[in-house]
Write a protein that holds these residues in place. Structure first.
Motif, mmCIF file in Angstrom:
data_model
loop_
_atom_site.group_PDB
_atom_site.id
_atom_site.type_symbol
_atom_site.label_atom_id
_atom_site.label_comp_id
_atom_site.label_asym_id
_atom_site.label_seq_id
_atom_site.Cartn_x
_atom_site.Cartn_y
_atom_site.Cartn_z
ATOM 1 N N PRO A 75 91.773 46.225 30.712
ATOM 2 C CA PRO A 75 91.750 47.618 30.267
ATOM 3 C C PRO A 75 93.129 48.070 29.781
ATOM 4 O O PRO A 75 94.153 47.595 30.273
ATOM 5 C CB PRO A 75 91.328 48.401 31.519
ATOM 6 C CG PRO A 75 91.601 47.494 32.659
ATOM 7 C CD PRO A 75 91.554 46.089 32.152
ATOM 8 N N LEU A 76 93.131 48.950 28.798
ATOM 9 C CA LEU A 76 94.376 49.514 28.286
ATOM 10 C C LEU A 76 95.125 50.190 29.435
ATOM 11 O O LEU A 76 94.536 50.964 30.192
ATOM 12 C CB LEU A 76 94.061 50.521 27.171
ATOM 13 C CG LEU A 76 95.207 50.882 26.246
ATOM 14 C CD1 LEU A 76 95.683 49.657 25.478
ATOM 15 C CD2 LEU A 76 94.757 51.951 25.261
ATOM 16 N N ASP A 77 96.406 49.891 29.580
ATOM 17 C CA ASP A 77 97.207 50.425 30.677
ATOM 18 C C ASP A 77 98.666 50.506 30.213
ATOM 19 O O ASP A 77 99.464 49.608 30.493
ATOM 20 C CB ASP A 77 97.069 49.525 31.913
ATOM 21 C CG ASP A 77 97.786 50.067 33.134
ATOM 22 O OD1 ASP A 77 98.312 51.205 33.089
ATOM 23 O OD2 ASP A 77 97.823 49.344 34.149
ATOM 24 N N PRO A 78 99.030 51.573 29.487
ATOM 25 C CA PRO A 78 100.407 51.701 28.992
ATOM 26 C C PRO A 78 101.419 51.576 30.131
ATOM 27 O O PRO A 78 101.222 52.110 31.215
ATOM 28 C CB PRO A 78 100.433 53.103 28.374
ATOM 29 C CG PRO A 78 99.011 53.364 27.989
ATOM 30 C CD PRO A 78 98.189 52.700 29.077
ATOM 31 N N GLY A 79 102.479 50.836 29.875
ATOM 32 C CA GLY A 79 103.515 50.607 30.881
ATOM 33 C C GLY A 79 103.283 49.363 31.721
ATOM 34 O O GLY A 79 104.116 49.024 32.556
ATOM 35 N N ALA A 80 102.165 48.700 31.491
ATOM 36 C CA ALA A 80 101.843 47.505 32.287
ATOM 37 C C ALA A 80 101.722 46.271 31.402
ATOM 38 O O ALA A 80 101.312 46.348 30.246
ATOM 39 C CB ALA A 80 100.548 47.712 33.051
#
Length: 157
Positions: A75-80
């Motif tokens: 899943p999209l997870d900005p910062g990861a």
């Protein structure tokens, strides 16, 4: 000791060796046949590996920036960032190569990207002695993935 390449930078020989190792570990060794071991996510991944002098890949994992890449499993997870398909050749197990691979990959993400965390889906039997030892913490309950108990784990950077 470790090489990092995009899919397009891999030579045909390196790609073949990566697929041979992943097939040996996941399909032959762990009998994972519910999903395709080789997938289109490989095209978006960074491939991190160690090969011996004969060119045989002995340790491998793939990395994704979850701020720009997502699919059914990621899943999209900005910062990861995420790492997966962690594989060590049976002949190289017990040598410390797997821990070196994991440590070097974590260090690469920490020093080369602006990631705040690494988020992984880990096989449950490895969560304490392998990923926990590297600083990952379990988030949530165990779940089945490809017929094997897994846990979601996060390493805060």
């Amino acid at each position: 000791m470790f090489v990092l390449k995009t899919f397009k930078e891999l030579t045909l020989e390196e790609l073949n060796e990566i697929y041979l190792l992943r097939g040996l570990v996941f399909v032959v060794g762990q009998k994972i046949t519910e999903e395709n071991e080789i997938d289109r996510a490989d095209r978006q991944a960074l491939h991190f590996f160690h090969a011996n002098e004969a060119g045989e890949v002995l340790a491998y994992l793939r990395l994704f920036d979850l701020g720009v890449f997502s699919d059914d499993s990621h899943p999209l997870d900005p910062g990861a960032w995420s790492m997966g398909r962690v594989a060590v050749h049976p002949d190289a197990r017990g040598t410390g190569l797997g821990r070196e691979l994991l440590g070097a990959a974590i260090n690469w993400v920490r020093t080369t990207t602006e990631a705040q965390r690494i988020s992984i889906s880990a096989q449950a039997y490895l969560k304490d002695r392998y990923y926990g030892a590297a600083g990952f913490k379990q988030v949530g309950e165990d779940y089945l993935e490809a017929g094997i108990d897994h846990v979601h784990m996060v390493l805060e950077l």
